[in-house]
Write an enzyme that holds these catalytic residues in place. Sequence first.
Site, PDB file in Angstrom:
ATOM      1  N   GLU A 144      -5.144  -4.690  10.847  1.00  0.00           N
ATOM      2  CA  GLU A 144      -4.236  -3.998  11.031  1.00  0.00           C
ATOM      3  C   GLU A 144      -4.764  -3.024  12.610  1.00  0.00           C
ATOM      4  O   GLU A 144      -5.326  -1.839  12.225  1.00  0.00           O
ATOM      5  CB  GLU A 144      -4.470  -2.785   9.911  1.00  0.00           C
ATOM      6  CG  GLU A 144      -4.306  -3.211   8.127  1.00  0.00           C
ATOM      7  CD  GLU A 144      -3.742  -2.657   6.938  1.00  0.00           C
ATOM      8  OE1 GLU A 144      -2.204  -2.728   7.312  1.00  0.00           O
ATOM      9  OE2 GLU A 144      -4.613  -1.397   7.244  1.00  0.00           O
ATOM     10  N   GLY A 192       2.894  -1.142   4.519  1.00  0.00           N
ATOM     11  CA  GLY A 192       2.431   0.322   3.809  1.00  0.00           C
ATOM     12  C   GLY A 192       4.074   1.103   3.449  1.00  0.00           C
ATOM     13  O   GLY A 192       5.136   0.423   2.463  1.00  0.00           O
ATOM     14  N   GLY A 193       4.574   0.971   4.875  1.00  0.00           N
ATOM     15  CA  GLY A 193       6.103   2.336   4.608  1.00  0.00           C
ATOM     16  C   GLY A 193       7.484   0.958   3.550  1.00  0.00           C
ATOM     17  O   GLY A 193       7.563   2.085   2.450  1.00  0.00           O
ATOM     18  N   ASN A 234       0.252  -1.413   0.151  1.00  0.00           N
ATOM     19  CA  ASN A 234      -0.026  -0.329  -0.624  1.00  0.00           C
ATOM     20  C   ASN A 234       1.338   1.375  -0.064  1.00  0.00           C
ATOM     21  O   ASN A 234       1.538   1.494   1.102  1.00  0.00           O
ATOM     22  CB  ASN A 234      -1.062  -0.403   1.244  1.00  0.00           C
ATOM     23  CG  ASN A 234      -1.377   1.181   1.441  1.00  0.00           C
ATOM     24  OD1 ASN A 234      -1.614   2.309   0.813  1.00  0.00           O
ATOM     25  ND2 ASN A 234      -2.285   1.253   2.540  1.00  0.00           N
ATOM     26  N   TRP A 235       0.722   1.349  -1.435  1.00  0.00           N
ATOM     27  CA  TRP A 235       2.105   2.876  -1.277  1.00  0.00           C
ATOM     28  C   TRP A 235       1.462   4.316  -0.140  1.00  0.00           C
ATOM     29  O   TRP A 235       2.339   5.376  -0.369  1.00  0.00           O
ATOM     30  CB  TRP A 235       2.013   3.439  -2.748  1.00  0.00           C
ATOM     31  CG  TRP A 235       3.092   2.073  -3.624  1.00  0.00           C
ATOM     32  CD1 TRP A 235       3.242   1.048  -2.449  1.00  0.00           C
ATOM     33  CD2 TRP A 235       3.185   2.105  -4.693  1.00  0.00           C
ATOM     34  NE1 TRP A 235       4.295   0.216  -3.444  1.00  0.00           N
ATOM     35  CE2 TRP A 235       4.071   0.605  -4.934  1.00  0.00           C
ATOM     36  CE3 TRP A 235       3.073   2.700  -5.812  1.00  0.00           C
ATOM     37  CZ2 TRP A 235       4.412   0.010  -5.747  1.00  0.00           C
ATOM     38  CZ3 TRP A 235       3.520   1.950  -7.002  1.00  0.00           C
ATOM     39  CH2 TRP A 235       4.017   1.257  -7.233  1.00  0.00           C
ATOM     40  N   LYS A 236       0.237   3.930  -0.744  1.00  0.00           N
ATOM     41  CA  LYS A 236      -0.699   5.559   0.480  1.00  0.00           C
ATOM     42  C   LYS A 236      -0.805   6.956  -0.852  1.00  0.00           C
ATOM     43  O   LYS A 236      -0.444   6.261  -1.919  1.00  0.00           O
ATOM     44  CB  LYS A 236       0.114   5.524   1.621  1.00  0.00           C
ATOM     45  CG  LYS A 236       0.094   4.427   2.703  1.00  0.00           C
ATOM     46  CD  LYS A 236       0.382   4.565   3.928  1.00  0.00           C
ATOM     47  CE  LYS A 236      -0.118   3.602   4.795  1.00  0.00           C
ATOM     48  NZ  LYS A 236       0.119   3.903   6.165  1.00  0.00           N
ATOM     49  N   HIS A 269      -9.889   1.492   5.500  1.00  0.00           N
ATOM     50  CA  HIS A 269      -8.913   2.058   6.215  1.00  0.00           C
ATOM     51  C   HIS A 269      -8.258   2.507   7.139  1.00  0.00           C
ATOM     52  O   HIS A 269      -9.065   4.046   6.955  1.00  0.00           O
ATOM     53  CB  HIS A 269      -6.955   2.132   4.763  1.00  0.00           C
ATOM     54  CG  HIS A 269      -6.061   2.137   5.226  1.00  0.00           C
ATOM     55  ND1 HIS A 269      -5.499   2.917   6.307  1.00  0.00           N
ATOM     56  CD2 HIS A 269      -4.474   1.314   5.395  1.00  0.00           C
ATOM     57  CE1 HIS A 269      -4.225   2.812   7.066  1.00  0.00           C
ATOM     58  NE2 HIS A 269      -3.997   1.708   5.782  1.00  0.00           N
ATOM     59  N   GLY A 289       2.934   2.366  10.648  1.00  0.00           N
ATOM     60  CA  GLY A 289       3.454   3.336  10.418  1.00  0.00           C
ATOM     61  C   GLY A 289       4.333   3.848  12.168  1.00  0.00           C
ATOM     62  O   GLY A 289       4.922   4.627  11.874  1.00  0.00           O
ATOM     63  N   SER A 297       3.641  -2.414  10.454  1.00  0.00           N
ATOM     64  CA  SER A 297       5.173  -2.006  10.634  1.00  0.00           C
ATOM     65  C   SER A 297       5.505  -3.385  10.010  1.00  0.00           C
ATOM     66  O   SER A 297       6.442  -4.256  11.383  1.00  0.00           O
ATOM     67  CB  SER A 297       5.574  -1.334  12.293  1.00  0.00           C
ATOM     68  OG  SER A 297       4.821  -0.612  12.592  1.00  0.00           O
ATOM     69  N   GLU A 324      -6.809   5.126   7.775  1.00  0.00           N
ATOM     70  CA  GLU A 324      -6.670   6.494   7.917  1.00  0.00           C
ATOM     71  C   GLU A 324      -7.740   7.315   7.262  1.00  0.00           C
ATOM     72  O   GLU A 324      -8.099   8.440   6.924  1.00  0.00           O
ATOM     73  CB  GLU A 324      -5.314   6.520   6.574  1.00  0.00           C
ATOM     74  CG  GLU A 324      -4.053   6.603   7.519  1.00  0.00           C
ATOM     75  CD  GLU A 324      -2.839   5.929   6.963  1.00  0.00           C
ATOM     76  OE1 GLU A 324      -2.764   5.947   5.086  1.00  0.00           O
ATOM     77  OE2 GLU A 324      -2.325   5.329   7.961  1.00  0.00           O
TER      78      GLU A 324
HETATM   79  P1  PGA Z   1       3.110   0.784   7.738  1.00  0.00           P
HETATM   80  O1  PGA Z   1       1.464   1.004   7.110  1.00  0.00           O
HETATM   81  O2  PGA Z   1       3.569  -1.109   7.470  1.00  0.00           O
HETATM   82  O3  PGA Z   1       3.603   1.619   7.163  1.00  0.00           O
HETATM   83  O4  PGA Z   1       2.536   0.516   9.213  1.00  0.00           O
HETATM   84  C1  PGA Z   1       0.758  -0.659   7.004  1.00  0.00           C
HETATM   85  C2  PGA Z   1      -0.588   0.094   6.971  1.00  0.00           C
HETATM   86  O5  PGA Z   1      -1.138   1.508   6.634  1.00  0.00           O
HETATM   87  O6  PGA Z   1      -0.999  -1.029   5.480  1.00  0.00           O
END
Ligand code: PGA
Length: 251
Positions: free
Chosen positions: A164, A231-232, A9-11, A94, A170, A210, A96
């Site tokens: 999640e 994510g990251g 997930n590149w956000k 998600h 993150g 993470s 966010e």
């Molecule tokens: P993260 O994000 O790996 O940076 O913790 C995961 C996500 O939001 O899907």
Amino acid sequence: MGRRIVVGNWKMNQSHQEALDLASKVQSACENISEVHVILAPPFVSLIPIRDCLYGSNISLAAQNMFYQESGAYTGEISPLMLKEVCDYVILGHSERRSIFRECNETINKKVIAALKHGIRPILCVGESSRDRQLGDSITAVKLQIEESLQGLSHVGELMVAYEPVWAIGTGESASPEVIDTISSECIRSTLVSLLGDSGKAIPILYGGSVTSLNVAEFLDCDQVDGVLVGGASLDYKQFIDIVNRSQAPA
Ligand code: PGA
């Protein structure tokens, strides 16, 4: 268990050119990997060129969000009709989206229904907040998210559920395998089975929060976990490929 699943997930990151470069590097590195299903979720504006760049490869594409209406006066939104030509998956709910854009389970439920109607496979994200966790309410919170997000559905096609925990996204603080085991079996799997019967047993469960190349093996070792949502670390090509490689061998 089927193939392991690794979603990147590149956000809201990457210029268009950076996104294309990253996708093509991931594609070449994954050419001979058949044991892992890699799904990339770039920003909307890069979906079509990346779809073209991945054409014929074994990598799938996901959108990071979607509105539930098919068309109309919804400035800034993207409909399932627009997405269905472009990608097979969509990330919905998600944390966010829930926290920053105030999406509630009712909205997410409409999105899941709309995605399934148009043959787009939802990756439904659920997870407790740090407050739920402090209060010892993780199971109740996650169960409610699943029940309300899947309300009215007796058939969910190829849905996936990503666990999640909000406090793990993150932050560098991932959930322990014990927590993942408890939530994924005592809450996610059991709720899916009670809502959907036997078909709930086959829904893949991913862990996200993470995930790095150093800790991914711990999560894949968990009984109910079929893959990871990254994510990251998915923005770092070498690390992402390392995660994909480490997901190959059964733990
Ligand atoms: P993260 O994000 O790996 O940076 O913790 C995961 C996500 O939001 O899907």
